[in-house]
Design a protein around this motif. Structure first.
Motif, PDB file in Angstrom:
ATOM      1  N   VAL A  97       0.839  -1.194   0.000  1.00  0.00           N
ATOM      2  CA  VAL A  97       0.000   0.000   0.000  1.00  0.00           C
ATOM      3  C   VAL A  97       0.875   1.244   0.000  1.00  0.00           C
ATOM      4  O   VAL A  97       1.207   1.801   1.049  1.00  0.00           O
ATOM      5  N   SER A  98       1.299   1.657  -1.181  1.00  0.00           N
ATOM      6  CA  SER A  98       2.024   2.930  -1.361  1.00  0.00           C
ATOM      7  C   SER A  98       3.214   3.086  -0.413  1.00  0.00           C
ATOM      8  O   SER A  98       3.460   4.171   0.122  1.00  0.00           O
ATOM      9  N   MET A  99       3.941   2.020  -0.172  1.00  0.00           N
ATOM     10  CA  MET A  99       5.121   2.116   0.677  1.00  0.00           C
ATOM     11  C   MET A  99       6.275   2.736  -0.104  1.00  0.00           C
ATOM     12  O   MET A  99       6.555   2.317  -1.228  1.00  0.00           O
ATOM     13  N   PRO A 100       6.956   3.740   0.469  1.00  0.00           N
ATOM     14  CA  PRO A 100       8.142   4.276  -0.213  1.00  0.00           C
ATOM     15  C   PRO A 100       9.221   3.197  -0.286  1.00  0.00           C
ATOM     16  O   PRO A 100       9.334   2.353   0.612  1.00  0.00           O
ATOM     17  N   LEU A 101       9.993   3.213  -1.333  1.00  0.00           N
ATOM     18  CA  LEU A 101      10.992   2.158  -1.523  1.00  0.00           C
ATOM     19  C   LEU A 101      11.978   2.084  -0.368  1.00  0.00           C
ATOM     20  O   LEU A 101      12.460   1.003  -0.021  1.00  0.00           O
ATOM     21  N   ARG A 102      12.291   3.227   0.252  1.00  0.00           N
ATOM     22  CA  ARG A 102      13.245   3.207   1.370  1.00  0.00           C
ATOM     23  C   ARG A 102      12.734   2.363   2.538  1.00  0.00           C
ATOM     24  O   ARG A 102      13.526   1.836   3.325  1.00  0.00           O
ATOM     25  N   ALA A 103      11.410   2.224   2.653  1.00  0.00           N
ATOM     26  CA  ALA A 103      10.845   1.441   3.758  1.00  0.00           C
ATOM     27  C   ALA A 103      11.236  -0.019   3.653  1.00  0.00           C
ATOM     28  O   ALA A 103      11.328  -0.727   4.670  1.00  0.00           O
ATOM     29  N   PHE A 104      11.480  -0.495   2.432  1.00  0.00           N
ATOM     30  CA  PHE A 104      11.843  -1.900   2.261  1.00  0.00           C
ATOM     31  C   PHE A 104      13.261  -2.191   2.753  1.00  0.00           C
ATOM     32  O   PHE A 104      13.694  -3.335   2.751  1.00  0.00           O
ATOM     33  N   GLY A 105      13.987  -1.155   3.178  1.00  0.00           N
ATOM     34  CA  GLY A 105      15.291  -1.375   3.801  1.00  0.00           C
ATOM     35  C   GLY A 105      15.186  -1.850   5.236  1.00  0.00           C
ATOM     36  O   GLY A 105      16.165  -2.324   5.815  1.00  0.00           O
ATOM     37  N   HIS A 106      14.001  -1.723   5.848  1.00  0.00           N
ATOM     38  CA  HIS A 106      13.792  -2.220   7.207  1.00  0.00           C
ATOM     39  C   HIS A 106      13.872  -3.742   7.206  1.00  0.00           C
ATOM     40  O   HIS A 106      13.396  -4.409   6.281  1.00  0.00           O
ATOM     41  N   ARG A 107      14.465  -4.289   8.237  1.00  0.00           N
ATOM     42  CA  ARG A 107      14.695  -5.739   8.329  1.00  0.00           C
ATOM     43  C   ARG A 107      13.420  -6.546   8.101  1.00  0.00           C
ATOM     44  O   ARG A 107      13.443  -7.591   7.433  1.00  0.00           O
ATOM     45  N   PHE A 108      12.319  -6.082   8.651  1.00  0.00           N
ATOM     46  CA  PHE A 108      11.055  -6.812   8.500  1.00  0.00           C
ATOM     47  C   PHE A 108      10.728  -7.011   7.032  1.00  0.00           C
ATOM     48  O   PHE A 108      10.431  -8.121   6.584  1.00  0.00           O
TER      49      PHE A 108
END
Length: 372
Positions: A97-108
């Protein structure tokens, strides 16, 4: 009752090993449901949460599967485990849901993606990200395409209802919607909260604070609410009374160090401060550690701290952070395997759900409590 062996092997692993042996030798009827986790707890003379973890581990390894409303069953033929079966899909999307790509750097999220990608590579399946928030739709329906849906805490579940009615192959992760009866794979956050709190209790801490994200006890998303339940369950098993004064709830849209700092200030300012704090994210835990230092105290000598997430920087914080790894690599793998191998047409009261057990990572931010 069967008494478990004493030694270094965890109790849940002893149950896992024993059940594997019984499954291999045909002790269970594949057409009949296995005993419930409560029944297994009595059989093995252990706690409900230990038997639950054993069953989750067996599900993760492909030995058993669960059908809502019907029970838990063994896979009739071992050759039908995911790694031995033929893929039914050509493509999988992780729809967010519209997650910025930088958020995918979080371990989860990075581990979640890695888990899906591993299975896709093994099966020669294409894997892509898809923003369902901006588009409010999915790619054109294709029987050879599956979707791992990654909602946010604020996602309207009705968004998924029409996709289900189209008989799309869907699995949700992170959050789940039992009313829609869409298969889901989630982290067992109750067990995660239990493991974090039980670790502190095992070190002798009895006055344990907790810092959560939400508006109140009654307005908290699924993951934090379940972590709080795990905290309370661990206290009850050690006969430690639940004290609402030690619960600090901070309202923000995103996890941050500032939240932890504010929460720690409230807990440390109590007439009788806690000797340990369970912080429900590593970002908040960094703020807690800083607040403890700013009050002229030390971690873990004065206050032990446990985080949650096992972010990539957690081993390098000073002191290195004891935390919960959510094991989302396994969430990703299981979600992909479910889509590829186990997905069936929707049937009322019949869908698969899986909970992946997180892991306690012990580092330097916790120590034995020497208070009398």
């Amino acid at each position: 009752m069967l008494s478990l062996k004493q030694g270094k092997t965890p109790k849940y692993q002893t149950i896992v090993d024993d059940l594997k042996q019984k499954i291999a030798t045909g002790k269970f009827d594949p057409n009949e449901p296995l005993p419930t986790q409560l029944e297994f707890a009595k059989i093995y003379n252990t706690s409900d949460i230990t038997s639950r973890r054993a069953l989750v581990e067996l599900a993760n390894e492909g030995y058993i599967y669960r059908v809502r409303g019907k029970g838990t069953f063994i896979r009739a033929v071992s050759s039908e485990r995911p790694e031995a079966r033929k893929a039914t899909l050509d493509k999988i999307y992780l729809a967010h849901v519209s997650m910025p790509l930088r958020a995918f750097g979080h371990r989860f999220y990075s581990d979640l993606i890695a888990g899906i990608q591993e299975v896709c590579e093994e099966q020669n399946i294409k894997f892509y990200l898809w923003d369902m928030g901006h588009k409010s739709t999915l790619p054109e329906k294709d029987e050879s395409t599956g979707f791992v849906l990654l909602p946010s805490a604020n996602t309207d579940p009705e968004l998924f209802r029409s996709w289900k009615s189209e008989e799309r192959k869907l699995v949700t992760v992170h959050f789940f919607y039992p009313q829609l009866q869409i298969p889901y794979v989630i982290v067992d956050n109750l067990t995660g909260g239990f493991l974090a709190t039980q670790h502190l209790l095992s070190l002798g801490h009895r006055r344990i604070g907790i810092v959560l994200t939400g508006k109140s006890f009654y307005e908290m998303n699924q993951e934090f609410s379940l972590r709080l339940q795990g905290y309370r369950l661990a206290l009850s098993q050690y006969n430690v009374a639940f004290d609402p004064e030690l619960v600090c709830i901070i309202e923000e849209n995103e996890e941050s160090e500032e939240m932890g700092y504010a929460g720690a200030n409230k807990l440390i300012s109590l007439p009788k401060p806690p000797s340990a704090i369970f912080v429900t994210s590593d970002y908040k835990a960094v703020g807690v550690i800083q607040a403890v230092k700013d009050h002229g105290m030390r971690v873990p000598e004065d206050i032990s701290v446990v985080g949650y997430d096992d972010t990539l920087v957690s081993p390098f914080i000073e002191p290195s952070l004891t935390t919960i790894n959510q094991n989302t690599l396994s969430v990703g793998r299981r979600a992909a395997e479910l889509l590829i191998f186990d997905w069936t047409q929707y049937e009322e009261g019949h869908f698969i759900k899986d909970e992946i057990v997180p892991k306690l990572i012990v580092r330097d931010s916790t120590r034995k409590c020497f208070e009398k």
